[in-house]
Motif scaffolding. Sequence first.
Motif, mmCIF file in Angstrom:
data_model
loop_
_atom_site.group_PDB
_atom_site.id
_atom_site.type_symbol
_atom_site.label_atom_id
_atom_site.label_comp_id
_atom_site.label_asym_id
_atom_site.label_seq_id
_atom_site.Cartn_x
_atom_site.Cartn_y
_atom_site.Cartn_z
ATOM 1 N N ILE A 77 -2.902 -22.583 27.052
ATOM 2 C CA ILE A 77 -3.719 -23.399 26.101
ATOM 3 C C ILE A 77 -4.159 -22.776 24.543
ATOM 4 O O ILE A 77 -3.633 -21.212 24.566
ATOM 5 C CB ILE A 77 -5.858 -22.850 26.499
ATOM 6 C CG1 ILE A 77 -6.019 -23.161 28.105
ATOM 7 C CG2 ILE A 77 -6.538 -23.229 25.912
ATOM 8 C CD1 ILE A 77 -6.771 -22.745 29.190
ATOM 9 N N GLU A 128 -3.071 -21.171 14.491
ATOM 10 C CA GLU A 128 -3.196 -21.651 16.247
ATOM 11 C C GLU A 128 -2.280 -20.344 16.688
ATOM 12 O O GLU A 128 -1.029 -19.800 16.642
ATOM 13 C CB GLU A 128 -2.529 -22.844 16.642
ATOM 14 C CG GLU A 128 -2.794 -23.643 17.669
ATOM 15 C CD GLU A 128 -2.358 -24.884 17.915
ATOM 16 O OE1 GLU A 128 -3.341 -25.801 18.440
ATOM 17 O OE2 GLU A 128 -2.035 -25.025 18.150
ATOM 18 N N TYR A 163 -5.928 -21.615 20.764
ATOM 19 C CA TYR A 163 -7.062 -21.671 20.207
ATOM 20 C C TYR A 163 -6.749 -22.131 18.709
ATOM 21 O O TYR A 163 -5.947 -21.460 18.275
ATOM 22 C CB TYR A 163 -7.744 -20.383 20.410
ATOM 23 C CG TYR A 163 -8.457 -20.786 22.334
ATOM 24 C CD1 TYR A 163 -8.969 -20.418 22.175
ATOM 25 C CD2 TYR A 163 -7.297 -20.682 23.227
ATOM 26 C CE1 TYR A 163 -10.451 -20.614 23.110
ATOM 27 C CE2 TYR A 163 -8.635 -19.982 24.147
ATOM 28 C CZ TYR A 163 -9.373 -20.468 24.363
ATOM 29 O OH TYR A 163 -10.300 -20.619 25.816
ATOM 30 N N ARG A 172 -15.954 -20.250 21.623
ATOM 31 C CA ARG A 172 -15.741 -21.438 21.779
ATOM 32 C C ARG A 172 -17.814 -22.530 22.126
ATOM 33 O O ARG A 172 -18.063 -23.426 20.993
ATOM 34 C CB ARG A 172 -15.106 -21.924 22.747
ATOM 35 C CG ARG A 172 -15.348 -23.483 22.992
ATOM 36 C CD ARG A 172 -13.474 -23.952 24.477
ATOM 37 N NE ARG A 172 -14.160 -25.399 23.847
ATOM 38 C CZ ARG A 172 -13.255 -26.081 25.519
ATOM 39 N NH1 ARG A 172 -12.309 -24.576 25.913
ATOM 40 N NH2 ARG A 172 -12.762 -26.988 25.106
ATOM 41 N N THR A 186 -9.662 -25.882 20.986
ATOM 42 C CA THR A 186 -8.588 -25.337 22.049
ATOM 43 C C THR A 186 -7.783 -27.156 22.227
ATOM 44 O O THR A 186 -8.608 -28.007 21.670
ATOM 45 C CB THR A 186 -8.992 -24.751 23.626
ATOM 46 O OG1 THR A 186 -9.867 -25.996 23.696
ATOM 47 C CG2 THR A 186 -10.189 -23.364 23.728
#
Length: 219
Positions: free
Chosen positions: A76, A37, A78, A62, A69
């Motif tokens: 944020i 991540e 991902y 996405r 997320t």
Amino acid sequence: MKANIAKSCLYEHVARIGKVLSSPKRLELIDLLAQGEKTVELLAEQAGIDMRLTSAHLRALREARLVETRREGKFIHYRLSGADVGRLWVNVREVAEEHLVELRVALEQMAAAPGALSAESRESLLAKARSGDIVVIDVRPEAEFAAGHLPCARSIPLAELEQRLAELPLGKAVVAYCRGPFCLMSDQAVALLRQRGYQASKISDGVAEWSAGGLPIEN
């Protein structure tokens, strides 16, 4: 007629994945996220593109349901939406390597450099690492190591390698790895180790390749 329309619709849905994979930078982002991540800021830095373009690529990934997320404060984070996305990247790359002469030539040039890619099988490498016959080092950033790494590997990020040479025994072979065959950090690690008198080599596998091959990953 209706059956043909329905059939075309099915292909159109699958084509969404192909369309999102048509960008080299989106492929690179998937490769980076296969390491664990990451925030948008870190992905932009590692991919060498600005934040706005990174966000646009991530939005496309996405929308194709390839990434997910989570928000932590103002950041944020991902991540890949599943291990199958990492396997998809490895499969696409391997098909490209099989059929594109240009890619094979480029990889062969990398393999011909000092510290050539090891021909060791994954199973043999794992057995030697577990028995202590070789020392396997992961030269990616520590956060990527924590997210998942090859069994028996030690985390020595490339940026810290020169200061931590004392941790590596001179009498044993050292095998370095990083993010996969397109990553050059392990080449730099091998060059440094050989300059310092170590018997060093690299493998082209990263955690995505190792996982796609059905071998264990530790975290």
